[in-house]
Structure formats: structure tokens, C-alpha cells
Design a protein around this motif. Structure first.
Motif, PDB file in Angstrom:
ATOM      1  N   VAL A  75     -10.346 -50.105  10.423  1.00  0.00           N
ATOM      2  CA  VAL A  75     -10.510 -50.380  11.730  1.00  0.00           C
ATOM      3  C   VAL A  75     -11.977 -49.671  12.243  1.00  0.00           C
ATOM      4  O   VAL A  75     -12.901 -50.391  12.498  1.00  0.00           O
ATOM      5  N   LEU A  76     -12.016 -48.568  12.032  1.00  0.00           N
ATOM      6  CA  LEU A  76     -13.112 -47.510  12.625  1.00  0.00           C
ATOM      7  C   LEU A  76     -14.252 -47.971  11.937  1.00  0.00           C
ATOM      8  O   LEU A  76     -15.410 -47.845  12.459  1.00  0.00           O
ATOM      9  N   ALA A  77     -14.222 -48.292  10.624  1.00  0.00           N
ATOM     10  CA  ALA A  77     -15.433 -48.353   9.866  1.00  0.00           C
ATOM     11  C   ALA A  77     -16.076 -49.632  10.150  1.00  0.00           C
ATOM     12  O   ALA A  77     -17.247 -49.698  10.357  1.00  0.00           O
ATOM     13  N   LEU A  78     -15.224 -50.770  10.309  1.00  0.00           N
ATOM     14  CA  LEU A  78     -15.767 -52.005  11.103  1.00  0.00           C
ATOM     15  C   LEU A  78     -16.447 -51.929  12.217  1.00  0.00           C
ATOM     16  O   LEU A  78     -17.469 -52.380  12.509  1.00  0.00           O
ATOM     17  N   GLY A  79     -15.649 -51.369  13.074  1.00  0.00           N
ATOM     18  CA  GLY A  79     -16.071 -51.301  14.469  1.00  0.00           C
ATOM     19  C   GLY A  79     -17.447 -50.252  14.515  1.00  0.00           C
ATOM     20  O   GLY A  79     -18.051 -50.573  15.323  1.00  0.00           O
ATOM     21  N   SER A  80     -17.561 -49.146  13.812  1.00  0.00           N
ATOM     22  CA  SER A  80     -18.822 -48.245  14.180  1.00  0.00           C
ATOM     23  C   SER A  80     -19.678 -49.054  13.481  1.00  0.00           C
ATOM     24  O   SER A  80     -21.064 -48.485  13.808  1.00  0.00           O
ATOM     25  N   SER A 169     -25.508 -44.588  18.311  1.00  0.00           N
ATOM     26  CA  SER A 169     -26.381 -45.793  18.311  1.00  0.00           C
ATOM     27  C   SER A 169     -27.985 -45.114  18.115  1.00  0.00           C
ATOM     28  O   SER A 169     -28.798 -45.625  17.804  1.00  0.00           O
ATOM     29  N   GLY A 170     -27.793 -44.130  19.098  1.00  0.00           N
ATOM     30  CA  GLY A 170     -29.195 -43.560  19.268  1.00  0.00           C
ATOM     31  C   GLY A 170     -29.836 -42.969  17.935  1.00  0.00           C
ATOM     32  O   GLY A 170     -30.857 -43.225  17.581  1.00  0.00           O
ATOM     33  N   PHE A 171     -28.920 -42.517  17.035  1.00  0.00           N
ATOM     34  CA  PHE A 171     -29.444 -41.888  15.821  1.00  0.00           C
ATOM     35  C   PHE A 171     -29.952 -43.095  14.860  1.00  0.00           C
ATOM     36  O   PHE A 171     -30.911 -42.970  14.363  1.00  0.00           O
ATOM     37  N   TYR A 172     -29.290 -44.252  14.730  1.00  0.00           N
ATOM     38  CA  TYR A 172     -29.510 -45.313  14.012  1.00  0.00           C
ATOM     39  C   TYR A 172     -30.691 -45.970  14.533  1.00  0.00           C
ATOM     40  O   TYR A 172     -31.698 -46.573  13.896  1.00  0.00           O
ATOM     41  N   LEU A 173     -30.908 -45.793  15.686  1.00  0.00           N
ATOM     42  CA  LEU A 173     -32.281 -46.235  16.613  1.00  0.00           C
ATOM     43  C   LEU A 173     -33.336 -45.613  16.061  1.00  0.00           C
ATOM     44  O   LEU A 173     -34.333 -46.263  15.760  1.00  0.00           O
ATOM     45  N   ALA A 218     -25.984 -47.248   6.164  1.00  0.00           N
ATOM     46  CA  ALA A 218     -24.591 -47.531   5.799  1.00  0.00           C
ATOM     47  C   ALA A 218     -24.023 -46.059   5.027  1.00  0.00           C
ATOM     48  O   ALA A 218     -22.768 -45.906   5.226  1.00  0.00           O
ATOM     49  N   ILE A 219     -24.800 -45.548   4.268  1.00  0.00           N
ATOM     50  CA  ILE A 219     -24.118 -44.276   3.776  1.00  0.00           C
ATOM     51  C   ILE A 219     -24.130 -43.193   4.852  1.00  0.00           C
ATOM     52  O   ILE A 219     -22.780 -42.670   4.527  1.00  0.00           O
ATOM     53  N   LEU A 220     -24.718 -43.207   5.566  1.00  0.00           N
ATOM     54  CA  LEU A 220     -24.545 -41.891   6.799  1.00  0.00           C
ATOM     55  C   LEU A 220     -23.392 -42.269   7.525  1.00  0.00           C
ATOM     56  O   LEU A 220     -22.414 -41.391   7.897  1.00  0.00           O
ATOM     57  N   LEU A 221     -23.140 -43.637   7.676  1.00  0.00           N
ATOM     58  CA  LEU A 221     -21.919 -44.159   8.583  1.00  0.00           C
ATOM     59  C   LEU A 221     -20.857 -44.048   7.819  1.00  0.00           C
ATOM     60  O   LEU A 221     -19.673 -43.452   8.372  1.00  0.00           O
ATOM     61  N   SER A 222     -20.723 -44.502   6.473  1.00  0.00           N
ATOM     62  CA  SER A 222     -19.575 -44.195   6.032  1.00  0.00           C
ATOM     63  C   SER A 222     -18.910 -42.671   5.755  1.00  0.00           C
ATOM     64  O   SER A 222     -17.937 -42.427   5.892  1.00  0.00           O
ATOM     65  N   LEU A 223     -19.879 -41.729   5.643  1.00  0.00           N
ATOM     66  CA  LEU A 223     -19.749 -40.402   5.542  1.00  0.00           C
ATOM     67  C   LEU A 223     -18.849 -39.672   6.903  1.00  0.00           C
ATOM     68  O   LEU A 223     -18.013 -39.089   6.843  1.00  0.00           O
ATOM     69  N   GLY A 224     -19.759 -40.295   7.928  1.00  0.00           N
ATOM     70  CA  GLY A 224     -19.190 -40.163   9.299  1.00  0.00           C
ATOM     71  C   GLY A 224     -18.046 -40.555   9.493  1.00  0.00           C
ATOM     72  O   GLY A 224     -16.923 -39.860  10.281  1.00  0.00           O
ATOM     73  N   VAL A 225     -17.606 -41.804   9.306  1.00  0.00           N
ATOM     74  CA  VAL A 225     -16.252 -42.288   9.557  1.00  0.00           C
ATOM     75  C   VAL A 225     -14.986 -41.492   8.701  1.00  0.00           C
ATOM     76  O   VAL A 225     -14.036 -41.385   9.329  1.00  0.00           O
ATOM     77  N   ALA A 277     -15.538 -43.359  -3.766  1.00  0.00           N
ATOM     78  CA  ALA A 277     -15.309 -44.950  -3.853  1.00  0.00           C
ATOM     79  C   ALA A 277     -16.315 -45.713  -2.945  1.00  0.00           C
ATOM     80  O   ALA A 277     -16.927 -46.703  -3.316  1.00  0.00           O
ATOM     81  N   VAL A 278     -16.557 -45.259  -1.517  1.00  0.00           N
ATOM     82  CA  VAL A 278     -17.590 -45.717  -1.001  1.00  0.00           C
ATOM     83  C   VAL A 278     -18.821 -45.414  -1.113  1.00  0.00           C
ATOM     84  O   VAL A 278     -20.111 -46.106  -0.885  1.00  0.00           O
ATOM     85  N   PHE A 279     -19.141 -43.777  -1.162  1.00  0.00           N
ATOM     86  CA  PHE A 279     -20.545 -43.504  -1.367  1.00  0.00           C
ATOM     87  C   PHE A 279     -21.203 -43.790  -2.646  1.00  0.00           C
ATOM     88  O   PHE A 279     -22.354 -44.139  -2.699  1.00  0.00           O
TER      89      PHE A 279
END
Length: 298
Positions: A75-80, A169-173, A218-225, A277-279
């Protein structure tokens, strides 16, 4: 002799860092995996019980709290992922409207300068019914509005997602803006001359050209989540009940509250496998796309 030393100088300079990485990083991972097969409690044990070497993993997969943690992770991954979407939209708006670019970029990047603990505390106040948004809306006369999301297990995770998206959001911006800056201006001019709408330009041309930027995000987001912990502690401390537990919180809780090192090591090992598995697929996909791009350029 001097020539040989000059060739060996870079290796000698990197040797301390390589040794530290080998001992502190790879060694720590290997030790954690090893301990997960032992019956360690508060103190580590060196002997593996070969009659039931997977006892910790059996307990882990039967633990309802671990199942909740995995569900919340998804849920956190999809929302983030909304942070990437908002980051791209904001970057597109700033890049097209050059006036005030520095000001808006600074404003949107400001949350990134705030730690996750501070972000969590601030949003906990916002969702506090006596101090935050609910009290503000009631003061305006909207007494039917309720924002006590952190007190309810069904909505607490969504409150965490909102805080996470606001913070990142600012980071991905910034990443998206860098990608947009790398697109040749002639592409925009050609699309404008052909009368192509701006939405079609982004969907059919710009977004495909920025696939490497999206993969990086996507890579950075997955690691953060996967390693999310600070904001959970600051906002809910895992509550109400276990409704906002995630794997990182589960692992720390198993170590500090239950005092079970072997159990916590098993959870940490599973986190490592989830990360791989994600990375790894994302990294391999990025490498494959880069290879195709080099072949196309050649």
C-alpha cells in the motif's frame, strides 16, 4: 618500479574503503543471515540448530503482524508512487513557465530539507483533531468534516502516505526537471509547428524519452519505501494497533520489544530479499534500455 607504483596507487588508495565495505557491509549482512538460523534471543548464539534451522522463518510466516507489514508495504509503495507523478507534473509546469522557476523550485524542494521525523511530527499535528486541520475546518463552520485519520486503523496508512508524498515530491521534481532540461528544444518547436497538443507531446514523445529518469525515480522510491521507519514512528508508532506496521518497523520491534535477535534477523533477511526482488529487475531493465539506446545511436 616507479611506473608500477603509479599503476598501483589508485588500488592502494581504494583499499581501505574496500576493506571497510567488505567487513562492515557484506560482513554484517552475512552475520545477520547466519543469526537468523540460530535460536538467538537477546544475545547471539553461534550454534545453528540443524534439526530446525528455519524455525525463525516458520514463526515469521505464521505471524499475523508480518502479513500486515507486507500488506502495508505494498500500500505504501503504490501510494508513494504518487510522488513521482506529482514531481513530473510540477516539473512540467515549472519547465514550461520559466518565470519564477527558481522561486517555485525552492518552495517545492523545501520539504526535502526537513527530516522524516520532523515531517511525521508536523503531519501528526495536522491530523490531530484538536490542533490541526479538523479543528480549523470546524472553526470555519464545516462541523461535518473529520480528519482524525491517525486514530483509525483503516485510514492511518493513508495519512502516512500523504506525509511521505509531501516530503518526497520535491526530490522527484528535481530529477524530472533535470530530465526535461535535457530534451532538445527543437522537439518542442517541431511539435508546435505540426499543431500537436501539449498533452500528446508529453504522452507520446516526452515521457518515452524520459524513461531512464522514471526508472531512476522508481529505483530510489522502492529503496525508500522498503526501509521506511522514521515517519511511521513519528506519526503513529505502528498504531492504531498494528495497522501501520511495515517490515522495517516489524524488524526493529522484534529486536527491541520482543528481545529476539534471531527473529529480527530473519525479518531483516526477508527485507533484503524483498529489496533484491524489487531492485535487481529495475537495475537490469535500466541496463537493458541503455544497451538498446546505444545500439540505436550506433
Amino acid at each position: 618500479m616507479r611506473y608500477r607504483l603509479n599503476r598501483l596507487a589508485p588500488q592502494l588508495a581504494l583499499a581501505p574503503a574496500a576493506i571497510i565495505a567488505l567487513v562492515a557491509f557484506i560482513g554484517a549482512i552475512a552475520w545477520t543471515v547466519y543469526v537468523s538460523f540460530t535460536r538467538s534471543r537477546r544475545l547471539p548464539e553461534s550454534a545453528i540448530d540443524f534439526s530446525r534451522p528455519f524455525r525463525q522463518y516458520d514463526r515469521l510466516f505464521q505471524d499475523n503482524a508480518w502479513s500486515i507489514s507486507l500488506t502495508n508495504l505494498i500500500v505504501l509503495a503504490l501510494g508513494s508512487a504518487l510522488a513521482i507523478v506529482f514531481g513530473f507534473i510540477l516539473a512540467a509546469m515549472i519547465e514550461r513557465e520559466r518565470r519564477g522557476e527558481d522561486f517555485f523550485r525552492t518552495v517545492f524542494l523545501y520539504p526535502l530539507a526537513v527530516s522524516l521525523i520532523v515531517t511525521g511530527v508536523a503531519w501528526r499535528w495536522i491530523f490531530n483533531p484538536d490542533l490541526g486541520l479538523q479543528n480549523f475546518m470546524h472553526g470555519l463552520g464545516f462541523t461535518g468534516v473529520h480528519f482524525n485519520w491517525l486514530a483509525e486503523g483503516e485510514t492511518a496508512m493513508y495519512a502516512v502516505i500523504i506525509a511521505s508524498v509531501w516530503q518526497s515530491s520535491g526530490f522527484y521534481l528535481a530529477l524530472m526537471l533535470a530530465g526535461l532540461k535535457g530534451i532538445n528544444e527543437e522537439i518542442w518547436n517541431a511539435a508546435r509547428l505540426d499543431g500537436v497538443s501539449l498533452v500528446r507531446v508529453y504522452i507520446e514523445i516526452i515521457i518515452p524519452m524520459m524513461k531512464f529518469t522514471f526508472l531512476t525515480c522508481a529505483i530510489l522510491l522502492s529503496l525508500g519505501v522498503i526501509k521506511a521507519y522514521d515517519i511511521i514512528v513519528a506519526m503513529t508508532n505502528g498504531g492504531p494497533g498494528q495497522s501501520t506496521w511495515v517490515p522495517a518497523y516489524f524488524t526493529i520491534n522484534a529486536m527491541t520489544q520482543r528481545g529476539n535477535l534471531g527473529y529480527a534477523s530473519a525479518a531483516a533477511t526477508m527485507m533484503l530479499l524483498i529489496t533484491l526482488a524489487v531492485f535487481l529487475p529495475l537495475v537490469l531493465l535500466t541496463a537493458w534500455q541503455q544497451r538498446l539506446a546505444r545500439k540505436a545511436a550506433a
